[in-house]
Structures are given as C-alpha cells and as structure tokens.
Design a protein around this motif. Sequence first.
Motif, PDB file in Angstrom:
ATOM      1  N   HIS A 210      31.941  34.929  35.050  1.00 55.19           N
ATOM      2  CA  HIS A 210      32.188  35.860  36.410  1.00 55.19           C
ATOM      3  C   HIS A 210      32.932  36.597  36.187  1.00 55.19           C
ATOM      4  CE1 HIS A 210      30.563  31.656  38.230  1.00 55.19           C
ATOM      5  NE2 HIS A 210      31.717  30.976  36.823  1.00 55.19           N
ATOM      6  N   LEU A 211      33.570  36.959  35.603  1.00 54.54           N
ATOM      7  CA  LEU A 211      34.797  37.741  35.620  1.00 54.54           C
ATOM      8  C   LEU A 211      34.322  39.447  34.687  1.00 54.54           C
ATOM      9  CD1 LEU A 211      38.203  36.431  35.678  1.00 54.54           C
ATOM     10  CD2 LEU A 211      36.626  36.960  37.620  1.00 54.54           C
ATOM     11  N   GLY A 212      33.415  38.900  33.577  1.00 60.82           N
ATOM     12  CA  GLY A 212      32.938  40.111  32.527  1.00 60.82           C
ATOM     13  C   GLY A 212      34.277  40.363  32.109  1.00 60.82           C
ATOM     14  N   GLN A 213      35.149  39.520  31.710  1.00 57.52           N
ATOM     15  CA  GLN A 213      36.712  39.456  30.236  1.00 57.52           C
ATOM     16  C   GLN A 213      36.451  38.188  29.550  1.00 57.52           C
ATOM     17  OE1 GLN A 213      39.726  40.952  32.889  1.00 57.52           O
ATOM     18  NE2 GLN A 213      38.448  41.059  34.033  1.00 57.52           N
ATOM     19  N   THR A 214      37.149  38.766  29.189  1.00 61.54           N
ATOM     20  CA  THR A 214      37.858  37.950  28.212  1.00 61.54           C
ATOM     21  C   THR A 214      38.910  37.215  28.666  1.00 61.54           C
ATOM     22  OG1 THR A 214      38.870  39.069  26.498  1.00 61.54           O
ATOM     23  CG2 THR A 214      36.825  38.387  26.023  1.00 61.54           C
ATOM     24  N   PRO A 215      39.551  36.028  28.303  1.00 65.64           N
ATOM     25  CA  PRO A 215      40.755  35.872  28.575  1.00 65.64           C
ATOM     26  C   PRO A 215      42.203  36.602  27.447  1.00 65.64           C
ATOM     27  CG  PRO A 215      40.204  33.751  27.901  1.00 65.64           C
ATOM     28  CD  PRO A 215      39.042  34.863  27.657  1.00 65.64           C
ATOM     29  N   SER A 216      41.856  37.508  26.910  1.00 65.18           N
ATOM     30  CA  SER A 216      42.425  38.135  26.001  1.00 65.18           C
ATOM     31  C   SER A 216      42.920  39.162  27.435  1.00 65.18           C
ATOM     32  CB  SER A 216      42.152  39.227  24.927  1.00 65.18           C
ATOM     33  OG  SER A 216      42.772  36.815  23.839  1.00 65.18           O
ATOM     34  N   ASP A 217      41.189  39.940  27.270  1.00 68.65           N
ATOM     35  CA  ASP A 217      41.491  41.378  28.395  1.00 68.65           C
ATOM     36  C   ASP A 217      41.796  41.094  29.491  1.00 68.65           C
ATOM     37  OD1 ASP A 217      39.821  42.078  26.107  1.00 68.65           O
ATOM     38  OD2 ASP A 217      37.599  41.885  27.616  1.00 68.65           O
ATOM     39  N   TYR A 218      42.497  40.060  30.013  1.00 73.10           N
ATOM     40  CA  TYR A 218      42.203  39.848  31.742  1.00 73.10           C
ATOM     41  C   TYR A 218      44.157  39.490  31.579  1.00 73.10           C
ATOM     42  CZ  TYR A 218      43.412  37.681  36.292  1.00 73.10           C
ATOM     43  OH  TYR A 218      43.615  37.431  37.776  1.00 73.10           O
ATOM     44  N   ILE A 219      44.836  38.860  30.419  1.00 71.06           N
ATOM     45  CA  ILE A 219      46.328  38.647  30.427  1.00 71.06           C
ATOM     46  C   ILE A 219      46.614  40.050  29.490  1.00 71.06           C
ATOM     47  CG2 ILE A 219      48.014  37.545  28.517  1.00 71.06           C
ATOM     48  CD1 ILE A 219      46.860  36.410  31.223  1.00 71.06           C
ATOM     49  N   ASN A 220      46.030  40.635  28.940  1.00 70.00           N
ATOM     50  CA  ASN A 220      46.668  42.060  28.443  1.00 70.00           C
ATOM     51  C   ASN A 220      46.688  43.135  29.709  1.00 70.00           C
ATOM     52  OD1 ASN A 220      47.612  41.357  26.170  1.00 70.00           O
ATOM     53  ND2 ASN A 220      44.707  42.202  25.262  1.00 70.00           N
ATOM     54  N   ARG A 221      46.360  42.716  30.761  1.00 64.62           N
ATOM     55  CA  ARG A 221      45.658  44.417  31.670  1.00 64.62           C
ATOM     56  C   ARG A 221      47.393  43.127  32.410  1.00 64.62           C
ATOM     57  NH1 ARG A 221      41.961  46.861  34.478  1.00 64.62           N
ATOM     58  NH2 ARG A 221      42.170  47.139  37.084  1.00 64.62           N
ATOM     59  N   LEU A 222      47.110  42.102  33.186  1.00 66.36           N
ATOM     60  CA  LEU A 222      49.424  42.200  34.171  1.00 66.36           C
ATOM     61  C   LEU A 222      49.227  41.819  32.534  1.00 66.36           C
ATOM     62  CD1 LEU A 222      47.624  37.822  34.339  1.00 66.36           C
ATOM     63  CD2 LEU A 222      47.751  39.644  36.119  1.00 66.36           C
ATOM     64  N   ARG A 223      49.943  42.073  32.087  1.00 66.64           N
ATOM     65  CA  ARG A 223      50.825  42.235  31.038  1.00 66.64           C
ATOM     66  C   ARG A 223      51.229  43.755  30.900  1.00 66.64           C
ATOM     67  NH1 ARG A 223      49.596  39.644  25.029  1.00 66.64           N
ATOM     68  NH2 ARG A 223      51.209  37.856  25.155  1.00 66.64           N
ATOM     69  N   MET A 224      50.076  44.858  30.745  1.00 67.94           N
ATOM     70  CA  MET A 224      50.470  46.271  31.067  1.00 67.94           C
ATOM     71  C   MET A 224      51.032  46.930  32.445  1.00 67.94           C
ATOM     72  SD  MET A 224      49.944  47.044  28.025  1.00 67.94           S
ATOM     73  CE  MET A 224      50.820  45.554  26.908  1.00 67.94           C
ATOM     74  N   ASP A 225      50.130  45.806  33.437  1.00 69.42           N
ATOM     75  CA  ASP A 225      50.550  46.256  35.041  1.00 69.42           C
ATOM     76  C   ASP A 225      52.229  45.851  35.061  1.00 69.42           C
ATOM     77  OD1 ASP A 225      48.511  47.233  35.284  1.00 69.42           O
ATOM     78  OD2 ASP A 225      46.953  45.205  36.545  1.00 69.42           O
ATOM     79  N   TYR A 226      52.609  44.779  34.175  1.00 63.48           N
ATOM     80  CA  TYR A 226      53.836  44.333  34.811  1.00 63.48           C
ATOM     81  C   TYR A 226      54.860  45.416  34.030  1.00 63.48           C
ATOM     82  CZ  TYR A 226      57.598  41.560  34.142  1.00 63.48           C
ATOM     83  OH  TYR A 226      59.040  41.137  34.424  1.00 63.48           O
ATOM     84  N   ALA A 227      54.507  45.557  33.281  1.00 58.31           N
ATOM     85  CA  ALA A 227      55.444  46.900  32.069  1.00 58.31           C
ATOM     86  C   ALA A 227      55.201  48.071  32.576  1.00 58.31           C
ATOM     87  CB  ALA A 227      54.447  46.937  30.699  1.00 58.31           C
ATOM     88  N   ALA A 228      54.023  48.759  32.984  1.00 59.37           N
ATOM     89  CA  ALA A 228      53.931  49.407  34.206  1.00 59.37           C
ATOM     90  C   ALA A 228      55.518  49.641  35.539  1.00 59.37           C
ATOM     91  CB  ALA A 228      52.745  50.012  35.081  1.00 59.37           C
TER      92      ALA A 228
END
Length: 280
Positions: A210-228
Amino acid sequence: MTKVILRQADILTKGEEFHFSRSVLSRSRPKALHDQDYYEIFWLHNGRARLVTEGGKMDLTEGDLVFLAPGLPHALQGLGEESHIANVIPRRKRIKDLVTRFPEVSQFFPEAGSLPVQVHRDIRHLAQLSTAAKSLEAAPRTTLYLEAFLIPLVAELSFEAREEAASIPAWLSEALLRAEDPAVFRDGAAGLVAQCGKAHAHVARTMQAHLGQTPSDYINRLRMDYAARQLKGTPDSLSEIATDIGIHNMSHFHRLFRARFDMTPRQYRVKHQKGVVQPI
C-alpha cells in the motif's frame, strides 16, 4: 547554495493565464536554488532527474508528476541520459480561484512554502497526460484552456488518492497515526508492528503493497523529521536528540539523517537554527 527569485510578472505577459514549456535538464550539479512567487506543475516524460530543496532531495523517474508551491527554493538536475520535462505555470490567481471553488484541489496546490507533491503516472496515464499537454501547448493562454487541462487532471488524481486511502486496512491506518508519537517510534519498527497487533511479516507485506515502504523505512522517516524539528527548535545536543528518537548509535543517526536531508545534523542546525543557545 545561493538563491535567486523568479517572479510571475516576468514570465506571464498581460492577458496570459498560464505558461507552458518543454526543456532538457542539465546534468550539472545545481550551483544555486531558485525561489518563485507562483505555482508550477511539471512532469518527467523521459529519463531521470533530481529535485533539490533546502530540506533534501527527491529523485524522479519517467512518469513522475510534481506540484510545486511558491516559496520553496529548489533546483532541478538531470541524471544519466537526457531528461525531458514539461511544465505549466498557471497564474496564481487562477489557482486561488480553483481552490475556492473546489477545496479538495488544495492537496495539490498547498500553501506557500509547502513541500512538493509528487505523484507517479504509469505508461497509460502518462500517455493521457502527454495528449492533454499537446492540446494545452497549442491553445490560447486563457483560463478556459488552463482549466480544461487542470480540472480533469486533479479530479483524476483526487479520485485515485481517495481509492488508495480507502484500500489501506483500518488497523494499519490507525497504527500509522499512533506511530507519530515519539513513545512509539522510539521503539523503531517493532513499535509500529506492536501497534498493528499483527505479525511483523504481515505488516511488512501490507505496508509494501500500500505504501511502497518497509516498517523501518516509515519509522526512520518519522524519526528524522522529528530530529530535524528538535535541531531547529531546541538547544538539545545531537546525542540527546538521537537518544530521544531511540537511536543509540551516532554513526547510524548521522547516516539516516544525511540520507533524508542531504546534510549532517550539525549542518542542518547551523543552517536552520536562529537565536537558540547552542549546547556545549
């Protein structure tokens, strides 16, 4: 990078409601970003390209359609073979009128400074887009012909977006929302999977479909956006921010952050943080 500003008044002459052009992108690394006071729609109908912004980069392939809002400094670079793009610059007032009449259009024409909206078109849809573009290219630069091009396009995209959203299982949609909580993404992919209440393999297959992403990909994007956001808005040290998002290996943190924003966390902080006392 230095930055230049392009203005609608320099592109659209009196009486013109849109500009249409085709071009081949340079493969040279952009020396400057440009800002603009108008909306822009472009698509890649051959080759590969890279959209560079202050916040990172977006790699594009044939069939990618991008909506750019005003106030977003960016540059385009061709990759590999010749990269051909077509672009439409509508008069800003026409977009404002369109959003007023059809509020759902705002998902493709968001507020100034918003991130690019990227949609991929398959071979069939790209052929349809090319046919519509040829008609627009030959048409008078009036509101009638601009809307004859835009309204069917955004209506089709809106319908596809609704179908895609409806097709995502409720359990996954709810888990993705909960995953935005640091208490969840701090535990990595395991935190997201726990919110789903399903086996990891099942969650991974569903997200990929549905998203073309793995759970790790999705979570790491959230983590990096929060870090930013933390780098811009707090004096917390890099190690504190990394720990806060559940990453205890600083090399791994730097690697993920650089992949997301095309710069190190320290470079990002220096570039974006204003008036905040830096930690020693």
